[in-house]
Design a protein around this motif. Structure first.
Motif, PDB file in Angstrom:
ATOM      1  N   CYS A 173       0.822  -1.213   0.000  1.00 31.61           N
ATOM      2  CA  CYS A 173       0.000   0.000   0.000  1.00 31.61           C
ATOM      3  C   CYS A 173       0.855   1.261   0.000  1.00 31.61           C
ATOM      4  O   CYS A 173       0.421   2.329   0.435  1.00 31.61           O
ATOM      5  N   GLY A 174       2.085   1.119  -0.497  1.00 32.95           N
ATOM      6  CA  GLY A 174       2.979   2.263  -0.549  1.00 32.95           C
ATOM      7  C   GLY A 174       4.136   2.099   0.415  1.00 32.95           C
ATOM      8  O   GLY A 174       4.253   1.093   1.121  1.00 32.95           O
ATOM      9  N   PRO A 175       5.026   3.088   0.454  1.00 37.25           N
ATOM     10  CA  PRO A 175       6.201   3.018   1.332  1.00 37.25           C
ATOM     11  C   PRO A 175       5.807   2.799   2.793  1.00 37.25           C
ATOM     12  O   PRO A 175       4.793   3.334   3.264  1.00 37.25           O
ATOM     13  N   GLU A 176       6.582   2.018   3.481  1.00 39.03           N
ATOM     14  CA  GLU A 176       6.408   1.780   4.921  1.00 39.03           C
ATOM     15  C   GLU A 176       5.081   1.097   5.255  1.00 39.03           C
ATOM     16  O   GLU A 176       4.590   1.221   6.387  1.00 39.03           O
ATOM     17  N   THR A 219      -0.246  10.398   8.057  1.00 34.59           N
ATOM     18  CA  THR A 219       0.517   9.170   8.253  1.00 34.59           C
ATOM     19  C   THR A 219       0.411   8.292   7.007  1.00 34.59           C
ATOM     20  O   THR A 219      -0.453   8.499   6.154  1.00 34.59           O
ATOM     21  N   VAL A 220       1.278   7.291   6.910  1.00 36.70           N
ATOM     22  CA  VAL A 220       1.346   6.462   5.706  1.00 36.70           C
ATOM     23  C   VAL A 220       0.144   5.516   5.621  1.00 36.70           C
ATOM     24  O   VAL A 220      -0.507   5.219   6.628  1.00 36.70           O
TER      25      VAL A 220
END
Length: 269
Positions: free
Chosen positions: A6-9, A143-144
């Protein structure tokens, strides 16, 4: 491990030891108290026209062990124009620190009142499926994104992100001043678009809207009630029957321990 789904981190960090021996879900944005029942109604708009939708969410008193964690069982019934189209068991557990995780779903599908299968079943730890975070302890904007669950065998991947905080929202059950909005989407199915889910502290889900996608769905909370003890016991029995039927339908499900009754009293009459 799901690295960057779902993306970085956004890699999942699943730790069985983070969950208590018996499930208790009291996250303020996602409370699941046995004996509570929530009804949402709305409309699905597609190229074929509009469909009236009603979803009844019943928090059962059942528990079920999935992927080594004892989860709490939610039973959802989904109606289109008054006809049952899906009956689903979903399995949740909360870490000691307060994150609520989704461990799987068993959604039976119906057509014209007839059971036609449960092809979208997934259970964490089986066929590559992974539990994910249904609701964070302290969700914050900026937030991520995070993985809500991943089941590659059935093409299931839900990504969540905190979209807004402190939103005012009015639905038939009342007006809420401090609503959290979570944006959800499946990157594997971009044509579906995004869902926006609105949560009120102490109540949970109060509204669903759509952003993009082929079908536009809106739902509002119209009823939140505490069932009587007798009603909860009936809900438990019906959910147990669904759990037992799943053993005949899905080979993966048949490898899991059977659901058990943990709570028979809602605190109601």
């Amino acid at each position: 491990m799901a690295v960057g789904l779902c993306g970085p981190e956004s890699a999942l960090h699943f730790d069985r030891t983070a969950f208590p021996a018996s499930p208790r879900i009291d996250n303020k944005w996602f409370p699941l108290t046995p004996g509570m029942q929530y009804t949402t109604t709305g409309t699905v708009t597609s190229a074929e026209g509009d469909t009236e939708r009603t979803v009844v969410h019943s928090v059962t008193g059942l528990t079920k062990v999935i992927d080594g964690v004892k989860t709490q069982v939610l039973w959802d019934r989904d109606y289109a124009d008054g006809e049952l189209v899906e009956s689903e068991l979903a399995f949740f557990a909360q870490t000691e620190s307060g994150d609520v995780w989704l461990f799987g779903e068993y959604p039976e599908e119906f057509e014209g009142g007839t059971f036609i299968g449960a092809p979208n079943t997934f259970l964490s730890g089986i066929s590559g499926a992974q539990a994910g975070i249904a609701m964070q302890t302290e969700p914050r904007t900026g937030t991520v994104s995070y993985v809500q669950a991943h089941a590659p065998a059935v093409g299931f991947l839900d990504c969540g992100a905190v979209f807004k905080e402190h939103e005012p929202v009015c639905v038939p059950t009342g007006c809420y001043d401090d609503v959290l909005v979570i944006d959800e989407h499946n990157p594997l199915e971009p044509q579906v678009g995004h869902q926006r889910k609105y949560y009120s502290a102490g109540t949970g889900l109060v509204k669903v809207t759509a952003e993009g996608g082929e079908n536009q769905e809106t739902l509002d909370l119209v009823k939140a009630e505490k069932l009587s003890d007798a009603q909860l016991q009936e809900i438990n029995q019906q959910a147990l029957t669904l759990d037992q039927h799943a053993y005949q339908v899905n080979p993966d499900y048949a490898t899991t321990p059977k659901a058990e009754v943990a709570t028979q009293s809602s605190g109601g009459k």
